[in-house]
Write an enzyme that holds these catalytic residues in place. Structure first.
Site, mmCIF file in Angstrom:
data_model
loop_
_atom_site.group_PDB
_atom_site.id
_atom_site.type_symbol
_atom_site.label_atom_id
_atom_site.label_comp_id
_atom_site.label_asym_id
_atom_site.label_seq_id
_atom_site.Cartn_x
_atom_site.Cartn_y
_atom_site.Cartn_z
ATOM 1 N N SER A 102 0.825 -1.219 0.000
ATOM 2 C CA SER A 102 0.000 0.000 0.000
ATOM 3 C C SER A 102 0.857 1.266 0.000
ATOM 4 O O SER A 102 0.321 2.369 0.055
ATOM 5 C CB SER A 102 -0.936 0.006 1.216
ATOM 6 O OG SER A 102 -0.182 0.033 2.412
ATOM 7 N N ASN A 152 -2.073 -1.002 13.886
ATOM 8 C CA ASN A 152 -3.524 -0.761 13.869
ATOM 9 C C ASN A 152 -3.891 0.604 14.460
ATOM 10 O O ASN A 152 -4.711 1.335 13.884
ATOM 11 C CB ASN A 152 -4.251 -1.884 14.621
ATOM 12 C CG ASN A 152 -4.065 -3.228 13.944
ATOM 13 O OD1 ASN A 152 -3.557 -3.285 12.827
ATOM 14 N ND2 ASN A 152 -4.468 -4.294 14.601
ATOM 15 N N THR A 192 -38.532 28.119 -11.749
ATOM 16 C CA THR A 192 -38.861 26.811 -11.172
ATOM 17 C C THR A 192 -39.090 25.920 -12.375
ATOM 18 O O THR A 192 -39.592 26.385 -13.414
ATOM 19 C CB THR A 192 -40.123 26.835 -10.276
ATOM 20 O OG1 THR A 192 -41.237 27.260 -11.060
ATOM 21 C CG2 THR A 192 -39.960 27.799 -9.095
ATOM 22 N N HIS A 193 -38.713 24.667 -12.273
ATOM 23 C CA HIS A 193 -38.760 23.738 -13.424
ATOM 24 C C HIS A 193 -37.942 24.274 -14.608
ATOM 25 O O HIS A 193 -38.211 23.935 -15.751
ATOM 26 C CB HIS A 193 -40.207 23.474 -13.898
ATOM 27 C CG HIS A 193 -41.159 23.180 -12.786
ATOM 28 N ND1 HIS A 193 -41.508 21.900 -12.412
ATOM 29 C CD2 HIS A 193 -41.834 24.007 -11.948
ATOM 30 C CE1 HIS A 193 -42.356 21.947 -11.387
ATOM 31 N NE2 HIS A 193 -42.572 23.221 -11.079
ATOM 32 N N SER A 200 -12.481 24.964 -29.001
ATOM 33 C CA SER A 200 -12.665 23.691 -29.684
ATOM 34 C C SER A 200 -11.586 23.549 -30.749
ATOM 35 O O SER A 200 -11.181 24.531 -31.364
ATOM 36 C CB SER A 200 -14.052 23.659 -30.332
ATOM 37 O OG SER A 200 -14.063 22.730 -31.402
ATOM 38 N N LYS A 227 -16.084 28.460 -30.649
ATOM 39 C CA LYS A 227 -16.495 27.918 -29.355
ATOM 40 C C LYS A 227 -15.734 28.470 -28.165
ATOM 41 O O LYS A 227 -14.548 28.755 -28.241
ATOM 42 C CB LYS A 227 -16.312 26.394 -29.369
ATOM 43 C CG LYS A 227 -17.234 25.701 -30.356
ATOM 44 C CD LYS A 227 -18.556 25.374 -29.743
ATOM 45 C CE LYS A 227 -18.443 24.054 -29.023
ATOM 46 N NZ LYS A 227 -19.706 23.628 -28.479
ATOM 47 N N ASN A 273 -15.923 26.884 -24.438
ATOM 48 C CA ASN A 273 -16.586 25.816 -23.684
ATOM 49 C C ASN A 273 -16.344 25.947 -22.181
ATOM 50 O O ASN A 273 -15.217 26.197 -21.759
ATOM 51 C CB ASN A 273 -16.094 24.445 -24.164
ATOM 52 C CG ASN A 273 -16.535 24.149 -25.586
ATOM 53 O OD1 ASN A 273 -17.600 24.576 -26.005
ATOM 54 N ND2 ASN A 273 -15.700 23.429 -26.318
ATOM 55 N N GLU A 316 -18.054 22.059 -16.256
ATOM 56 C CA GLU A 316 -18.486 20.682 -16.536
ATOM 57 C C GLU A 316 -17.711 19.679 -15.689
ATOM 58 O O GLU A 316 -18.269 18.690 -15.200
ATOM 59 C CB GLU A 316 -18.282 20.376 -18.021
ATOM 60 C CG GLU A 316 -19.196 21.206 -18.915
ATOM 61 C CD GLU A 316 -18.780 21.100 -20.379
ATOM 62 O OE1 GLU A 316 -19.441 20.363 -21.108
ATOM 63 O OE2 GLU A 316 -17.791 21.739 -20.771
ATOM 64 N N TYR A 325 -9.573 -4.628 13.938
ATOM 65 C CA TYR A 325 -8.988 -4.318 12.636
ATOM 66 C C TYR A 325 -9.073 -5.503 11.689
ATOM 67 O O TYR A 325 -8.875 -6.655 12.075
ATOM 68 C CB TYR A 325 -7.514 -3.912 12.806
ATOM 69 C CG TYR A 325 -6.842 -3.589 11.478
ATOM 70 C CD1 TYR A 325 -6.946 -2.327 10.917
ATOM 71 C CD2 TYR A 325 -6.136 -4.568 10.779
ATOM 72 C CE1 TYR A 325 -6.348 -2.032 9.692
ATOM 73 C CE2 TYR A 325 -5.535 -4.280 9.559
ATOM 74 C CZ TYR A 325 -5.649 -3.012 9.021
ATOM 75 O OH TYR A 325 -5.072 -2.730 7.811
ATOM 76 N N GLN A 342 -7.502 -1.298 4.899
ATOM 77 C CA GLN A 342 -6.445 -0.642 4.124
ATOM 78 C C GLN A 342 -7.033 0.022 2.868
ATOM 79 O O GLN A 342 -6.441 0.952 2.317
ATOM 80 C CB GLN A 342 -5.378 -1.665 3.733
ATOM 81 C CG GLN A 342 -4.261 -1.114 2.899
ATOM 82 C CD GLN A 342 -3.053 -2.045 2.874
ATOM 83 O OE1 GLN A 342 -2.324 -2.150 3.854
ATOM 84 N NE2 GLN A 342 -2.876 -2.755 1.772
ATOM 85 N N LYS A 366 -8.161 4.234 2.237
ATOM 86 C CA LYS A 366 -7.431 5.434 1.852
ATOM 87 C C LYS A 366 -7.593 5.861 0.384
ATOM 88 O O LYS A 366 -7.822 7.051 0.135
ATOM 89 C CB LYS A 366 -5.960 5.266 2.232
ATOM 90 C CG LYS A 366 -5.760 5.404 3.762
ATOM 91 C CD LYS A 366 -4.380 5.032 4.242
ATOM 92 C CE LYS A 366 -4.134 3.543 4.403
ATOM 93 N NZ LYS A 366 -5.054 2.833 5.308
HETATM 94 N N1 ARG Z 1 -1.299 -0.640 5.854
HETATM 95 C C1 ARG Z 1 -2.256 -0.960 6.863
HETATM 96 C C2 ARG Z 1 -3.550 -0.191 6.614
HETATM 97 O O1 ARG Z 1 -3.525 0.735 5.912
HETATM 98 C C3 ARG Z 1 -1.734 -0.636 8.186
HETATM 99 C C4 ARG Z 1 -2.288 -1.466 9.295
HETATM 100 C C5 ARG Z 1 -1.822 -2.872 9.150
HETATM 101 N N2 ARG Z 1 -2.227 -3.632 10.258
HETATM 102 C C6 ARG Z 1 -2.109 -4.958 10.259
HETATM 103 N N3 ARG Z 1 -2.511 -5.567 11.307
HETATM 104 N N4 ARG Z 1 -1.679 -5.610 9.211
HETATM 105 O O2 ARG Z 1 -4.581 -0.531 7.132
#
Ligand code: ARG
Length: 473
Positions: free
Chosen positions: A38, A125, A170-171, A292, A298, A300, A305, A332, A337, A340
């Site tokens: 990760s 964790n 409206t509408h 364009s 044009k 745009n 958008e 956990y 993971q 993110k």
């Molecule tokens: N890279 C992990 C995450 O983003 C970190 C926590 C990992 N914990 C574990 N017990 N393997 O969640």
């Protein structure tokens, strides 16, 4: 504390497992690494991870859990890592999985065995939980600053055009005249509520999970209140299982982001419509439009958008994280993971959307003559005629509505607008009507009359502009 016997495993075959590989004999399959790694994503948490580690190390020193000498080494090592990152020289390595182990592995290279003491009374964790909370909290703060800037841009435009008559819809059909300032102030209200949602979310998320360790807390005499304070949290979280399991702080921020994105998309849509030659209500600057490659004429509204479209990513992130979290047992699980990527992506999209919208608002030029002309079209003062019948002739509103509908029908047949309808025509529908009625049939009179609290009358609009200026000051 006890004498160092630490010999960090640095077995070549087990590189990357070296931080947890004690019970393993073989290295992981390449696919295991591919699905597990990760660092490409969570390297964004480097600053937060360093802040968390510093707070944790200082607390361990203060509590006598690690010796002052090792503690000093650790803190200086973390400074060195921060320097490497700032210089773009930090070696981010896939074999160390994530940001936490990348930093710990580098610390070990820089300071040797003392680095192994940093993870006392801590787990990845609670480490990732605190890092991610810090990141989301910063994202909320950044968003709040951006919303503030957008509101300021809207207020400036609204103040300059508090009297500029435009059609209200409206509408998307002409309904009653309003002013451009009044219309823009509607968005000031929306973005104000968005800001209050981020503020609320921030208050709830501002508790520190650090010290929950793996899931059950720690046998070491740690001071969670001290680390919470050092990291700017209001207090430590109160349940260790919840501390490492909770991601609702991110869900809540993404919910606020999603609602904000719908507001941005509505405004973007209006900008798209207003800037068409058919409407011609505003002209966007060169800075926020594109040409364009084939049609030379044009201009745009690409920025608008794209702001409209970013809503998809932001809602997608909320859906994504909601489904990751749904049905997860405590505490956990590695599923988390996956929290993110969508969160980072959503806030990146929101950042761009808010910035682009602020730029467009500041740069746009309304064509007030065109707006005013359009405001009179489409029998937009029909309600004013009905209201006049109620107020002047004491006609019940439902009947006044009917008479006015007949007047509109007659005007349409004669090819005139309401103010162009001869008095004799009006009197044929209601003999009591006098020529005093024409005073209420212009868009300007209509707008000026809407002086109820929060109404379109310029005085009301100016009062709201003043209220918001005070609020945002
Ligand atoms: N890279 C992990 C995450 O983003 C970190 C926590 C990992 N914990 C574990 N017990 N393997 O969640």
């Amino acid at each position: 504390m006890t004498a160092p016997s630490d010999k960090p495993p640095n077995d070549q075959d087990k590189q990357g497992q070296s931080l947890w590989g004690g019970r393993f004999s073989d290295k992981p399959d390449a696919l295991m690494q591919a699905i597990n790694v990760s660092i490409g994503v969570d390297r964004k948490l480097a600053a937060q991870d360093l802040a968390g580690s510093r707070a944790h190390a200082r607390m361990l020193i203060d509590q006598g859990v690690i010796g002052a000498e090792d503690g000093e080494l650790i803190l200086r090592g973390l400074d060195a890592i921060e320097g490497e990152m700032a210089a773009g020289e930090f070696p981010f390595r896939d074999e160390f999985e994530d940001i936490h182990m990348n930093i710990e592995a580098r610390l070990s290279e820089l300071i040797g065995p003392a680095s192994g003491r940093l993870h006392t009374a801590r787990s990845r964790n609670d480490q990732v939980a605190v890092d991610f909370r810090l990141w989301v909290r910063e994202a909320c703060d950044h968003t709040l600053a951006q919303l503030h800037a957008l509101q300021q841009a809207l207020l400036a435009k609204a103040e300059a055009h508090a009297d500029a008559i435009m059609p209200g819809f409206t509408h998307l059909q002409p309904a009653q005249p309003v002013t451009f300032g009044h219309h823009l102030m509607a968005y000031v209200e929306m973005f104000g509520r968005d800001a209050s949602r981020f503020t609320d979310a921030r208050i709830r998320m501002n508790e520190s999970p650090l010290g929950a360790a793996a899931l059950a807390g720690s046998p070491f005499p740690i001071d969670r209140h001290a680390t919470a304070k050092a990291l700017g949290f209001d207090r430590p979280t109160a349940n260790s299982l919840d501390s490492v399991s909770a991601r609702d702080f991110a869900l809540e921020a993404l919910s606020a982001a999603s609602i904000c994105a719908t507001h941005l998309s509505r405004m973007a849509e209006e900008i798209v419509i207003w800037s068409t030659p058919q409407f011609g209500f505003i002209r966007l600057s060169d800075a926020f439009t594109t040409g364009s490659s084939i049609m030379p004429q044009k201009r745009n509204p690409d920025a608008a958008e794209l702001v409209r479209a970013k809503t998809g990513r932001i809602f997608g992130a909320l859906t994504s994280l909601t489904l990751v979290m749904k049905g997860l047992p405590l505490a956990y699980s590695k599923d988390m993971q996956e929290d993110k990527p969508p969160t980072f992506e959503a806030f990146e999209a929101l950042d761009l959307g808010l910035a682009a919208m602020t730029g467009m608002v500041a740069d746009m030029t309304p064509d007030t003559a065109r707006m005013a002309a359009a405001a009179g079209a489409g029998f937009s003062t029909a309600t004013d005629l009905a209201d006049w019948l109620v107020r002047t002739l004491n006609v019940p509103f439902r009947q006044a509505h009917h008479i006015t509908g007949a007047a509109v029908k007659r005007a349409e047949a004669l090819g005139v607008d309401l103010p162009g309808l001869p008095l004799s025509e009006l009197q044929a529908l209601e003999p009591g009507i006098t020529d005093g009625v024409y005073a209420v049939l212009t868009p300007a009179a209509s707008v000026a009359s809407r002086s109820s609290y929060g109404g379109a009358a310029p005085d009301q609009v100016r009062a709201q502009i003043k209220r918001w200026k005070d609020l945002l000051a």
